[in-house]
Scaffold this active site. Structure first.
Site, PDB file in Angstrom:
ATOM      1  N   ASP A 192       7.613  20.981   6.089  1.00 14.05           N
ATOM      2  CA  ASP A 192       7.732  19.824   5.198  1.00 14.05           C
ATOM      3  C   ASP A 192       7.972  18.596   6.065  1.00 14.05           C
ATOM      4  OD1 ASP A 192       8.309  17.824   3.457  1.00 14.05           O
ATOM      5  OD2 ASP A 192       9.845  18.936   2.339  1.00 14.05           O
ATOM      6  N   ALA A 239      -7.580   1.905   0.604  1.00 13.14           N
ATOM      7  CA  ALA A 239      -8.003   0.670  -0.059  1.00 13.14           C
ATOM      8  C   ALA A 239      -7.053   0.305  -1.195  1.00 13.14           C
ATOM      9  CB  ALA A 239      -9.424   0.828  -0.590  1.00 13.14           C
ATOM     10  N   TYR A 255       1.700   4.342  -4.909  1.00  8.62           N
ATOM     11  CA  TYR A 255       0.865   4.814  -3.784  1.00  8.62           C
ATOM     12  C   TYR A 255       0.486   3.678  -2.820  1.00  8.62           C
ATOM     13  CZ  TYR A 255      -3.229   7.001  -1.521  1.00  8.62           C
ATOM     14  OH  TYR A 255      -4.151   7.488  -0.622  1.00  8.62           O
ATOM     15  N   ALA A 309     -13.138  10.809  -8.471  1.00  8.10           N
ATOM     16  CA  ALA A 309     -14.321  10.667  -9.335  1.00  8.10           C
ATOM     17  C   ALA A 309     -15.549  11.473  -8.885  1.00  8.10           C
ATOM     18  CB  ALA A 309     -14.668   9.186  -9.488  1.00  8.10           C
ATOM     19  N   ARG A 350     -17.469   1.045  -7.487  1.00 10.10           N
ATOM     20  CA  ARG A 350     -16.776   1.613  -6.326  1.00 10.10           C
ATOM     21  C   ARG A 350     -17.792   1.875  -5.219  1.00 10.10           C
ATOM     22  NH1 ARG A 350     -13.190   0.790  -9.248  1.00 10.10           N
ATOM     23  NH2 ARG A 350     -11.322   1.970  -9.719  1.00 10.10           N
TER      24      ARG A 350
HETATM   25  P1  NAD Z   1      -5.145  15.973   0.532  1.00 12.90           P
HETATM   26  O1  NAD Z   1      -4.188  15.937  -0.606  1.00 12.90           O
HETATM   27  O2  NAD Z   1      -6.308  16.906   0.430  1.00 12.90           O
HETATM   28  O3  NAD Z   1      -4.388  16.294   1.895  1.00 12.90           O
HETATM   29  C1  NAD Z   1      -3.082  15.859   2.162  1.00 12.90           C
HETATM   30  C2  NAD Z   1      -2.311  17.063   2.674  1.00 12.90           C
HETATM   31  O4  NAD Z   1      -0.979  16.636   2.991  1.00 12.90           O
HETATM   32  C3  NAD Z   1      -2.181  18.175   1.630  1.00 12.90           C
HETATM   33  O5  NAD Z   1      -2.718  19.378   2.121  1.00 12.90           O
HETATM   34  C4  NAD Z   1      -0.690  18.282   1.396  1.00 12.90           C
HETATM   35  O6  NAD Z   1      -0.237  19.616   1.169  1.00 12.90           O
HETATM   36  C5  NAD Z   1      -0.128  17.721   2.690  1.00 12.90           C
HETATM   37  N1  NAD Z   1       1.245  17.263   2.505  1.00 12.90           N
HETATM   38  C6  NAD Z   1       1.763  16.570   1.465  1.00 12.90           C
HETATM   39  N2  NAD Z   1       3.076  16.404   1.623  1.00 12.90           N
HETATM   40  C7  NAD Z   1       3.391  17.014   2.800  1.00 12.90           C
HETATM   41  C8  NAD Z   1       4.622  17.205   3.495  1.00 12.90           C
HETATM   42  N3  NAD Z   1       5.772  16.730   3.009  1.00 12.90           N
HETATM   43  N4  NAD Z   1       4.576  17.891   4.662  1.00 12.90           N
HETATM   44  C9  NAD Z   1       3.416  18.396   5.162  1.00 12.90           C
HETATM   45  N5  NAD Z   1       2.226  18.248   4.529  1.00 12.90           N
HETATM   46  C10 NAD Z   1       2.236  17.564   3.364  1.00 12.90           C
HETATM   47  O7  NAD Z   1      -5.637  14.479   0.760  1.00 12.90           O
HETATM   48  P2  NAD Z   1      -6.841  13.930   1.643  1.00 12.90           P
HETATM   49  O8  NAD Z   1      -7.886  13.473   0.716  1.00 12.90           O
HETATM   50  O9  NAD Z   1      -7.163  14.901   2.703  1.00 12.90           O
HETATM   51  O10 NAD Z   1      -6.152  12.618   2.262  1.00 12.90           O
HETATM   52  C11 NAD Z   1      -5.642  12.570   3.585  1.00 12.90           C
HETATM   53  C12 NAD Z   1      -5.020  11.208   3.835  1.00 12.90           C
HETATM   54  O11 NAD Z   1      -5.991  10.187   3.604  1.00 12.90           O
HETATM   55  C13 NAD Z   1      -3.840  10.878   2.914  1.00 12.90           C
HETATM   56  O12 NAD Z   1      -2.899  10.117   3.616  1.00 12.90           O
HETATM   57  C14 NAD Z   1      -4.468  10.000   1.857  1.00 12.90           C
HETATM   58  O13 NAD Z   1      -3.533   9.143   1.251  1.00 12.90           O
HETATM   59  C15 NAD Z   1      -5.486   9.237   2.670  1.00 12.90           C
HETATM   60  N6  NAD Z   1      -6.582   8.715   1.834  1.00 12.90           N
HETATM   61  C16 NAD Z   1      -7.468   9.571   1.271  1.00 12.90           C
HETATM   62  C17 NAD Z   1      -8.491   9.063   0.481  1.00 12.90           C
HETATM   63  C18 NAD Z   1      -9.506   9.963  -0.176  1.00 12.90           C
HETATM   64  O14 NAD Z   1     -10.405   9.463  -0.847  1.00 12.90           O
HETATM   65  N7  NAD Z   1      -9.414  11.287  -0.022  1.00 12.90           N
HETATM   66  C19 NAD Z   1      -8.598   7.676   0.273  1.00 12.90           C
HETATM   67  C20 NAD Z   1      -7.666   6.843   0.865  1.00 12.90           C
HETATM   68  C21 NAD Z   1      -6.664   7.361   1.671  1.00 12.90           C
END
Ligand code: NAD
Length: 328
Positions: free
Chosen positions: A57, A122, A152, A196, A225
């Site tokens: 964690d 974004a 967020y 989406a 978007r």
């Molecule tokens: P995701 O939810 O698939 O992956 C995030 C991972 O972080 C998850 O597997 C989750 O279990 C892990 N996590 C959460 N809390 C945790 C903790 N306390 N300790 C350890 N692990 C933890 O999301 P993603 O789409 O892979 O996004 C990755 C990053 O990119 C994130 O920071 C997200 O905010 C950012 N982001 C993603 C998008 C998108 O469109 N996917 C857009 C903008 C920003």
């Protein structure tokens, strides 16, 4: 002098983007990789037994110290997040991800990490710049004066600045990318955290398989978007980390579509036409958003270039296999 280890830490390795990053690093020949996630291994989006996988964690400071030990490069992709349905209803949970980035930076400082990548969003952009579907693409300077997505977006903006001040005050090379909607195979496509593109693919597939020729669309379908294919996200993140770009920079596609146009693309791939039911009460986010790529083109002579039609085709095929095999 201490030997410099080449260990790369991927935080959030069990997630969508983290899983793809690990796979790509392995493909490039990197061997010393540590992947960390909160989720049990069986729930990781991609399983890569050949790297060191830890379940920790990362909101906890001691866990961050364990994760960053002997590490040279950190990718922080760990966050409690999801699509609009999740972030509009879980603002406190989203803001708690601030603990992950804060404790990771402190641990990185302690262990003399060389380069630190932070995945911003974004959603940091001021809401008053996104009120019309007829958008002017968002420039990096549009994040201030600050009025980001509640919860967020505030967390992302704060964590961006934390990266900046750790770089200025403590000398850690921090780099920040503002991702615009990322999609692709191995992403979340159901359960409430999906975004989406994956949600629309799943709904079209379910309509096709069930014979119920209807689809629910969140909002009036006119919101605009851009969507970035996962391969561009992985490539761009590594380019930004290796660059001399000090300020947070857009990493997104500039191919703008309405949600209705996205549905058109998915229907065409699925060879089906559906009756559209618009749910005006569902979370739909801002009215319009696109990525201004002037800066990334200037610095890197590169920008995300995968055509939406091509990326959605691959995503649709993968989700089709999951849904039809009952993996959801
Ligand atoms: P995701 O939810 O698939 O992956 C995030 C991972 O972080 C998850 O597997 C989750 O279990 C892990 N996590 C959460 N809390 C945790 C903790 N306390 N300790 C350890 N692990 C933890 O999301 P993603 O789409 O892979 O996004 C990755 C990053 O990119 C994130 O920071 C997200 O905010 C950012 N982001 C993603 C998008 C998108 O469109 N996917 C857009 C903008 C920003």
């Amino acid at each position: 002098m201490e030997a410099i280890s080449d260990k790369i830490l991927v935080c959030g390795a069990g997630g969508f983007i983290g899983g793809h990053l690990v796979a790509d690093l392995l493909k490039q020949g990197y061997q010393d990789i540590r992947g960390v996630d909160l989720k049990p291994f069986k729930e990781w989006h991609q399983h890569v037994p050949e790297i060191e996988n830890l379940r920790l964690d990362l909101q906890d400071r001691t866990a961050c110290e364990r994760a960053t030990r002997d590490v040279r490069i950190v990718f922080n992709l760990a966050a409690d997040m999801g699509g609009m349905g999740f972030i509009e209803n879980n603002r406190a949970l989203c803001m708690l991800s601030v603990l992950i980035n804060t404790h990771l930076l402190l641990a990185a400082q302690k262990h003399n990490v060389e380069r630190f990548f932070y995945s911003s969003s974004a959603c940091v952009y001021a809401a008053d710049k996104q009120t019309s579907a007829d958008v002017i693409a968002l420039k990096e300077t549009d994040a201030y004066p600050a009025m980001p997505e509640d919860g967020y977006g505030w967390e992302k903006l704060f964590s961006e600045r934390m990266c900046r001040h750790f770089r200025e005050d403590f000398g850690i090379v921090t780099r920040v990318a503002r991702y615009h909607n990322v999609y692709g195979p191995h992403g979340t496509f159901d359960g409430g955290r999906e975004k989406a593109p994956a949600a629309i693919c799943r709904k079209v597939i379910q309509a096709k398989l069930s014979g119920k020729r209807e689809i629910e669309i969140w909002g009036d379908g006119n919101q605009t978007r851009s969507f970035m294919y996962i391969d561009d996200c992985i490539d761009g993140s590594q380019r930004i980390l290796a660059s001399e770009i000090l300020e947070p920079i857009n990493l997104g596609s500039s191919e703008l579509v309405t949600i209705n146009q996205l549905v058109d693309i998915v229907e065409k791939i699925g060879e089906i036409k559906l009756k559209r039911n618009y749910n005006l009460k569902a979370p739909k986010g801002v009215n319009g958003r696109n990525s201004d790529n002037t800066l990334i083109k200037k610095h890197l002579r590169w920008e995300p270039a995968t055509k939406l039609r091509d990326g959605i085709e691959k995503t649709y095929r993968w989700i089709y296999d999951q849904v039809s095999s009952g993996a959801n």
